[in-house]
Write a protein that holds these residues in place. Sequence first.
Motif, mmCIF file in Angstrom:
data_model
loop_
_atom_site.group_PDB
_atom_site.id
_atom_site.type_symbol
_atom_site.label_atom_id
_atom_site.label_comp_id
_atom_site.label_asym_id
_atom_site.label_seq_id
_atom_site.Cartn_x
_atom_site.Cartn_y
_atom_site.Cartn_z
ATOM 1 N N ARG A 7 0.839 -1.210 0.000
ATOM 2 C CA ARG A 7 0.000 0.000 0.000
ATOM 3 C C ARG A 7 0.867 1.250 0.000
ATOM 4 N NH1 ARG A 7 -4.327 1.344 -2.213
ATOM 5 N NH2 ARG A 7 -3.137 3.131 -2.785
ATOM 6 N N ARG A 10 2.466 1.601 -3.418
ATOM 7 C CA ARG A 10 1.472 2.084 -4.380
ATOM 8 C C ARG A 10 1.233 3.580 -4.203
ATOM 9 N NH1 ARG A 10 -2.107 -1.061 -7.042
ATOM 10 N NH2 ARG A 10 -3.909 -0.092 -7.961
ATOM 11 N N ASP A 11 1.127 4.027 -2.956
ATOM 12 C CA ASP A 11 0.935 5.453 -2.680
ATOM 13 C C ASP A 11 2.125 6.277 -3.173
ATOM 14 O OD1 ASP A 11 -1.515 4.870 -1.544
ATOM 15 O OD2 ASP A 11 -0.806 5.069 0.527
ATOM 16 N N ALA A 12 3.333 5.745 -2.998
ATOM 17 C CA ALA A 12 4.521 6.454 -3.474
ATOM 18 C C ALA A 12 4.527 6.542 -4.993
ATOM 19 C CB ALA A 12 5.789 5.767 -2.970
ATOM 20 N N GLY A 14 1.955 6.674 -6.783
ATOM 21 C CA GLY A 14 0.889 7.609 -7.100
ATOM 22 C C GLY A 14 1.321 9.064 -7.067
ATOM 23 N N CYS A 15 2.506 9.346 -6.528
ATOM 24 C CA CYS A 15 3.033 10.718 -6.522
ATOM 25 C C CYS A 15 3.485 11.154 -7.910
ATOM 26 C CB CYS A 15 4.197 10.833 -5.539
ATOM 27 S SG CYS A 15 3.705 10.650 -3.824
ATOM 28 N N MET A 17 2.561 11.975 -11.502
ATOM 29 C CA MET A 17 1.391 12.271 -12.329
ATOM 30 C C MET A 17 1.513 11.537 -13.660
ATOM 31 S SD MET A 17 0.775 16.314 -11.704
ATOM 32 C CE MET A 17 2.465 16.789 -11.376
ATOM 33 N N TYR A 149 -3.900 11.558 -13.936
ATOM 34 C CA TYR A 149 -4.166 10.831 -12.699
ATOM 35 C C TYR A 149 -3.041 11.134 -11.719
ATOM 36 C CZ TYR A 149 -6.349 7.076 -10.013
ATOM 37 O OH TYR A 149 -7.029 6.362 -9.066
ATOM 38 N N TYR A 150 -3.430 11.472 -10.476
ATOM 39 C CA TYR A 150 -2.429 11.836 -9.470
ATOM 40 C C TYR A 150 -2.962 11.506 -8.082
ATOM 41 C CZ TYR A 150 0.565 14.879 -6.623
ATOM 42 O OH TYR A 150 1.418 15.371 -5.682
ATOM 43 N N ARG A 151 -2.208 10.736 -7.330
ATOM 44 C CA ARG A 151 -2.542 10.371 -5.947
ATOM 45 C C ARG A 151 -3.970 9.863 -5.794
ATOM 46 N NH1 ARG A 151 0.943 13.590 -1.497
ATOM 47 N NH2 ARG A 151 2.924 13.140 -2.499
ATOM 48 N N GLY A 152 -4.361 8.993 -6.705
ATOM 49 C CA GLY A 152 -5.647 8.328 -6.596
ATOM 50 C C GLY A 152 -6.829 9.069 -7.171
#
Length: 162
Positions: A7, A10-12, A14-15, A17, A149-152
Amino acid sequence: MSVHDPRALRDAFGCFMTGVTVVTAEDPSGAPVGFTANSFASVSLDPPLLLVSIARGSRNLAAFRAAEGFAVNILAEDQKDISSVFARPVEDRFAGLDWRRGPVGAPVIAGVSAWFDCHMHERVEAGDHVILIGRIGGFDATPAPGLGYYRGGYIAPPRPAL
């Protein structure tokens, strides 16, 4: 962070763009298939190559392993609904969608920012994904701004000042 925390990893990721694409092909019966992807990159101008990746767990994987080609459709900022449909397990993702076959034969979606229709150049097994490298056989770009798409979440580029 630990690389063993999926998780957090995945979040990293998502940083960064990215643009939003729908990758399409036809299955062995000739029916159109596709999935939403943000793992798209240009590879080479000579020869003209690009890449996308597909999860090994994708229900479309068998079709893309068998496909002779695929198209990458860069969605326009007003096509969030198309992204959502192709990201979910919908039985017929092409129902009601305006599309046509590109010059190589893969489905090209109407109204996209750009599209690339490719011959399958190579498939590379890579962890929990398969990287599809395509040799571009046809493409088009429009003035329509692309969907990001950026950070979810979806983002749209700012409009240039006139």
